[in-house]
Motif scaffolding. Sequence first.
Motif, mmCIF file in Angstrom:
data_model
loop_
_atom_site.group_PDB
_atom_site.id
_atom_site.type_symbol
_atom_site.label_atom_id
_atom_site.label_comp_id
_atom_site.label_asym_id
_atom_site.label_seq_id
_atom_site.Cartn_x
_atom_site.Cartn_y
_atom_site.Cartn_z
ATOM 1 N N UNK A 65 -45.901 -40.891 -19.498
ATOM 2 C CA UNK A 65 -46.996 -40.511 -18.613
ATOM 3 C C UNK A 65 -46.559 -39.649 -17.452
ATOM 4 N N UNK A 66 -45.305 -39.173 -17.478
ATOM 5 C CA UNK A 66 -44.750 -38.399 -16.364
ATOM 6 C C UNK A 66 -44.614 -36.932 -16.736
ATOM 7 N N UNK A 67 -44.718 -36.097 -15.709
ATOM 8 C CA UNK A 67 -44.449 -34.670 -15.852
ATOM 9 C C UNK A 67 -43.269 -34.328 -14.961
ATOM 10 N N UNK A 68 -42.360 -33.522 -15.483
ATOM 11 C CA UNK A 68 -41.162 -33.125 -14.728
ATOM 12 C C UNK A 68 -41.216 -31.620 -14.511
ATOM 13 N N UNK A 69 -41.566 -31.150 -13.309
ATOM 14 C CA UNK A 69 -41.754 -29.712 -13.079
ATOM 15 C C UNK A 69 -40.507 -28.868 -13.336
ATOM 16 N N UNK A 70 -39.321 -29.421 -13.103
ATOM 17 C CA UNK A 70 -38.113 -28.607 -13.267
ATOM 18 C C UNK A 70 -37.401 -28.850 -14.596
#
Length: 321
Positions: A65-70
């Motif tokens: 459920x997480x997004x990692x921008x980098x």
Amino acid sequence: MQLRAVWGNAPLMAASAGALIQDEHGRVLLQRRGDDGLWGEPGGALEPGEDFLTGARRELFEETGLDCPNLTLMPLSEGLQDGPELFHRYPNGHEIYIIGMRAHGTLSAAALEQAAPDDSGETLELRWFPLDALPDLSNNANRASMNVLRARAGLPPLPLAPTPPAPPVGNFLMDLRRVIGPRPWFAPGSNVLVTDDRGRLLLLRHGHTRLWTLPGGSLEPGETFAGAAARELFEETGLRAAHLIPLHMFAGPEYRFTYPNGHVVDYVSVLYRAHGVTGTLTPQDGEVLEVGWFSPDDLPGDEELSGELSRANLRWWRTHG
């Protein structure tokens, strides 16, 4: 599952993306898997036409459920996944060889408070782990990924579990086509840049398409990308390379190709540069119609090249030399 009903438990190659996420303390985010109860990095098989970074982002979101921008793909020296040691047998008996790429990114430790895995049951638990205190890992692909991070941290590698020997080289894709027909399928493989002492590039006119391409071809189960590059170079040209240097991974929807017989492949291909080439150029009978040495200014036109992968390979060569 329809494929397994006719293919059985025999090995398939799974084009997969893994997401290595670390927090500000250097800990790695692991999920406890629903199939075997052991731990591994978020990740999984690509969808048809998907590239590795898109697949890594999707799998990370589905499983945490997480997004990692980098989040970015790791360099080939760290990111490439292949080889017989990445064999895995699922609890239901299905066997695969994992091939693909790893992506790496960072999130704060507090981000885990917002985690919300989907309801598929793939993720039983999420937790941060120090690299020197890892839990029981699900398979060698996860151990190899942790070893990439452990090497960065100056830690010794984890031992890999023993695996069966790779099947003998055959014609995996042709055997698979008898089962799946013309439908799109990932075709992991390698292509090789070979130049002569005048800086000209070797191209082959392929028997199946009658179009120009680099030496290269598809992986067999358990084979490395470099191993496929060396094998296909010798089979198609009679040449051997003392060293094959990996340059770039090509994958994504733009590299879908339809053969004259209607078979559709999504190429997942590593481009290699050959050094120390020896042998006598001997085109493979029936497979290679013609060979040619081309300078950057007299390469075949795009319409004479075997699809977007070949065009992208040659653009890379023109740009980087």
